[in-house]
Design an enzyme around this catalytic site. Structure first.
Site, PDB file in Angstrom:
ATOM      1  N   LEU A  67     -13.761  82.794  29.305  1.00  0.00           N
ATOM      2  CA  LEU A  67     -13.245  81.890  28.286  1.00  0.00           C
ATOM      3  C   LEU A  67     -13.816  80.480  28.460  1.00  0.00           C
ATOM      4  O   LEU A  67     -14.239  79.850  27.489  1.00  0.00           O
ATOM      5  CB  LEU A  67     -11.718  81.874  28.343  1.00  0.00           C
ATOM      6  CG  LEU A  67     -11.002  81.102  27.235  1.00  0.00           C
ATOM      7  CD1 LEU A  67      -9.676  81.764  26.884  1.00  0.00           C
ATOM      8  CD2 LEU A  67     -10.750  79.651  27.640  1.00  0.00           C
ATOM      9  N   THR A  70     -17.435  80.233  27.460  1.00  0.00           N
ATOM     10  CA  THR A  70     -17.591  80.194  26.010  1.00  0.00           C
ATOM     11  C   THR A  70     -17.132  78.865  25.432  1.00  0.00           C
ATOM     12  O   THR A  70     -17.765  78.311  24.532  1.00  0.00           O
ATOM     13  CB  THR A  70     -16.796  81.346  25.364  1.00  0.00           C
ATOM     14  OG1 THR A  70     -17.226  82.586  25.931  1.00  0.00           O
ATOM     15  CG2 THR A  70     -17.005  81.391  23.859  1.00  0.00           C
ATOM     16  N   GLU A  71     -16.030  78.360  25.944  1.00  0.00           N
ATOM     17  CA  GLU A  71     -15.474  77.123  25.404  1.00  0.00           C
ATOM     18  C   GLU A  71     -16.343  75.904  25.705  1.00  0.00           C
ATOM     19  O   GLU A  71     -16.596  75.088  24.823  1.00  0.00           O
ATOM     20  CB  GLU A  71     -14.073  76.882  25.988  1.00  0.00           C
ATOM     21  CG  GLU A  71     -12.993  77.804  25.451  1.00  0.00           C
ATOM     22  CD  GLU A  71     -12.533  77.408  24.057  1.00  0.00           C
ATOM     23  OE1 GLU A  71     -13.019  76.405  23.523  1.00  0.00           O
ATOM     24  OE2 GLU A  71     -11.683  78.131  23.494  1.00  0.00           O
ATOM     25  N   SER A  72     -16.752  75.753  26.959  1.00  0.00           N
ATOM     26  CA  SER A  72     -17.378  74.493  27.367  1.00  0.00           C
ATOM     27  C   SER A  72     -18.615  74.656  28.227  1.00  0.00           C
ATOM     28  O   SER A  72     -19.254  73.646  28.555  1.00  0.00           O
ATOM     29  CB  SER A  72     -16.355  73.646  28.147  1.00  0.00           C
ATOM     30  OG  SER A  72     -16.041  74.275  29.388  1.00  0.00           O
ATOM     31  N   TYR A 118     -16.126  84.015  18.312  1.00  0.00           N
ATOM     32  CA  TYR A 118     -15.596  83.535  19.597  1.00  0.00           C
ATOM     33  C   TYR A 118     -14.986  84.692  20.383  1.00  0.00           C
ATOM     34  O   TYR A 118     -15.241  84.851  21.586  1.00  0.00           O
ATOM     35  CB  TYR A 118     -14.548  82.455  19.325  1.00  0.00           C
ATOM     36  CG  TYR A 118     -13.750  82.020  20.515  1.00  0.00           C
ATOM     37  CD1 TYR A 118     -14.202  81.007  21.352  1.00  0.00           C
ATOM     38  CD2 TYR A 118     -12.514  82.612  20.807  1.00  0.00           C
ATOM     39  CE1 TYR A 118     -13.460  80.599  22.451  1.00  0.00           C
ATOM     40  CE2 TYR A 118     -11.767  82.209  21.900  1.00  0.00           C
ATOM     41  CZ  TYR A 118     -12.239  81.202  22.716  1.00  0.00           C
ATOM     42  OH  TYR A 118     -11.504  80.803  23.804  1.00  0.00           O
TER      43      TYR A 118
END
Length: 258
Positions: A113, A116-118, A213
């Site tokens: 996660l 993918t996010e940052s 996402y």
């Protein structure tokens, strides 16, 4: 473990329930960017998957190793070895372990996660206002007791890796409990807000960013998750999806209001 061994180990655990292409690159600052399609010319393919997700029968214990796509460029090599050599990841992985144990969430799910996010950029701030490693919205942080004080504004508190990971993981735990057995919905809600998922009839909202996402996180999770020993079978939450397209953005959408 060498970069090649890292790739082989990662691909070996990718299960059929998360077939999807993985594209990516590492930028000049060492931040990784992941997607399910070639967003622009910087992205290169390093894993070829299928198009669907289905865990109705659980994760098989032994599966053929999916096809790796040879990408001999330097950027792809750095991407493959990202979790092995990234200083940003190494600096925060103990926070991931702590949050994983505290909320009973797989370490590898948090890893996927955040990637993918940052891309493990603790200073990341999305155009929508999501902050830090887990791209936590300030309004979400306030739900879990993170607030500004006379000396430190809320945004600076959320930029702290431990606070950010702890807060984001608590929110993910809430979503996993809100949508029991539906990991794909919990991830969709993390991106778009639980209100959007509920309004969509407890299905993934028809937002391209959210759908892509979910694909990206699940694929990375399946690649990072170690295989389960045959004597200790575990059945994951069921995930069923047939989704077109690829990841085109990262960071949470603003919290939806029911």
């Amino acid at each position: 473990m060498k970069a090649a061994a890292f790739l082989i180990a990662a691909l070996a655990v990718a299960a059929p329930w998360a077939h999807a292409d993985v594209w990516g690159y590492v930028d000049a600052k060492g931040i990784a960017h992941f997607a399910n399609e070639k967003v622009d010319e910087r992205y290169e393919l390093f894993f070829r998957g299928g198009t669907s997700f289905d865990t109705a029968q659980g994760l098989p214990q032994q599966e053929p190793t999916p096809r790796a796509v040879a990408v001999p460029t330097r950027s792809a090599s750095r991407l493959i070895a990202f979790f092995e050599v990234s200083p940003a990841y190494k600096q925060v992985k103990h926070h991931l372990r702590e949050a994983s144990r505290a909320e009973n969430i797989d370490y590898e799910l948090l890893q996927a996660l955040i990637a993918t996010e940052s891309g493990f950029d603790a200073a990341a701030v999305s155009p929508k206002g999501a902050i830090g490693l887990m791209q936590v919205m300030p309004a979400t942080a306030q739900r879990y007791g993170v607030s500004a004080d006379a000396r430190v504004p809320l945004e600076r508190k959320l930029a702290d890796p431990r606070t950010n990971i702890r807060t984001g993981t608590r929110y993910l735990r809430y979503l996993l409990d809100l949508f029991p057995g539906r990991l794909e919905l919990a991830l969709a809600a993390y991106n778009a807000g639980e209100g959007a998922v509920i309004r969509a009839g407890r299905r993934i909202p028809d937002f391209p960013e959210t759908r892509n996402y979910v694909r990206t996180v699940l694929q990375l999770y399946s690649m990072l998750k170690p295989p389960v020993p045959a004597r200790r079978e575990r059945t994951p939450a069921r995930v069923r999806m047939e989704l077109p397209g690829g990841a085109i953005g990262r960071g949470n959408l603003p919290p939806a209001t029911d």
